[in-house]
Design a protein around this motif. Structure first.
Motif, short mmCIF file in Angstrom:
data_model
loop_
_atom_site.label_atom_id
_atom_site.label_comp_id
_atom_site.label_asym_id
_atom_site.label_seq_id
_atom_site.Cartn_x
_atom_site.Cartn_y
_atom_site.Cartn_z
N GLY A 41 0.99 -1.21 0.02
CA GLY A 41 0.15 0.01 -0.04
C GLY A 41 0.88 1.22 0.08
O GLY A 41 0.31 2.40 -0.30
N HIS A 42 2.06 1.22 0.43
CA HIS A 42 2.80 2.41 0.38
C HIS A 42 3.37 2.54 -1.16
O HIS A 42 3.19 1.80 -1.98
CB HIS A 42 4.19 2.07 1.07
N SER A 57 11.28 5.25 -8.51
CA SER A 57 12.53 4.86 -8.66
C SER A 57 13.20 5.60 -9.74
O SER A 57 12.46 5.80 -10.72
CB SER A 57 12.75 3.29 -8.59
N ASP A 58 14.32 5.85 -9.85
CA ASP A 58 14.90 6.18 -11.09
C ASP A 58 16.43 5.68 -11.12
O ASP A 58 16.81 4.84 -10.31
CB ASP A 58 14.86 7.87 -11.09
N GLU A 59 17.16 6.31 -11.80
CA GLU A 59 18.55 5.73 -12.17
C GLU A 59 19.22 5.96 -10.90
O GLU A 59 20.44 5.36 -10.60
CB GLU A 59 19.26 6.31 -13.39
N ASP A 60 19.18 6.84 -10.00
CA ASP A 60 20.07 7.40 -8.87
C ASP A 60 19.34 6.76 -7.43
O ASP A 60 20.33 6.82 -6.59
CB ASP A 60 19.83 8.93 -8.88
N GLY A 61 18.13 5.97 -7.44
CA GLY A 61 17.74 5.37 -6.32
C GLY A 61 16.31 5.31 -6.25
O GLY A 61 15.67 5.28 -7.09
N ILE A 62 15.84 5.14 -4.77
CA ILE A 62 14.48 4.90 -4.65
C ILE A 62 13.96 5.47 -3.57
O ILE A 62 14.78 5.55 -2.60
CB ILE A 62 14.47 3.24 -4.24
N ILE A 63 12.76 5.72 -3.43
CA ILE A 63 11.96 6.52 -2.37
C ILE A 63 10.84 5.58 -1.99
O ILE A 63 10.12 5.35 -2.85
CB ILE A 63 11.71 8.01 -2.78
N VAL A 64 10.64 5.65 -0.87
CA VAL A 64 9.35 4.79 -0.27
C VAL A 64 8.62 5.83 0.41
O VAL A 64 9.07 6.51 1.31
CB VAL A 64 9.64 3.38 0.60
N SER A 65 7.26 5.96 0.03
CA SER A 65 6.36 7.16 0.81
C SER A 65 5.08 6.41 1.24
O SER A 65 4.50 5.66 0.67
CB SER A 65 6.24 8.10 0.10
N LYS A 66 4.63 6.83 2.32
CA LYS A 66 3.32 6.29 2.85
C LYS A 66 2.02 6.86 1.81
O LYS A 66 1.23 6.22 2.00
CB LYS A 66 3.01 6.56 4.43
#
Length: 100
Positions: A79-80, A84-93
């Motif tokens: 559900g979160h 993502s792109d070439e530089d990394g990953i972000i996870v958000s609620k």
């Protein structure tokens, strides 16, 4: 997919990546290695992994769905939102507003 950060075998190849694509997944994050990276790179599905390895894994565990997966100090919760792109990953609620 939590592969325990193993770099002994690949836990995703082109056949499973194609299944992800065919099931309309935007992407897959692998805490481990993949194989068939050239073929996967040509697919319309994003894949992040620790590296590549030519050896297939022995598929003796089906995995679990809908459970919290945690690695690299990040909890991946059903559900979160994941970006993502070439530089990394972000996870958000919550869903983030992005610009194209």
């Amino acid at each position: 997919v939590d592969g325990g950060a193993s770099q002994r075998v690949a836990i995703l190849g082109d056949e499973l990546a194609k299944l992800a694509h065919d099931n309309n997944w935007a992407g897959v994050i692998i805490n481990g290695c993949i194989r068939d990276s050239k073929a996967i790179g040509m697919m319309d599905v994003g894949v992040k992994a620790l590296g590549t390895h030519p050896l297939k894994s022995i598929k003796n565990h089906e995995g679990e769905g809908g459970v919290i997966v945690s690695f690299s100090g990040v909890e991946f919760v059903h559900g979160h939102w994941l970006y993502s792109d070439e530089d990394g990953i972000i996870v958000s609620k919550v869903q983030l507003h992005t610009s194209s």
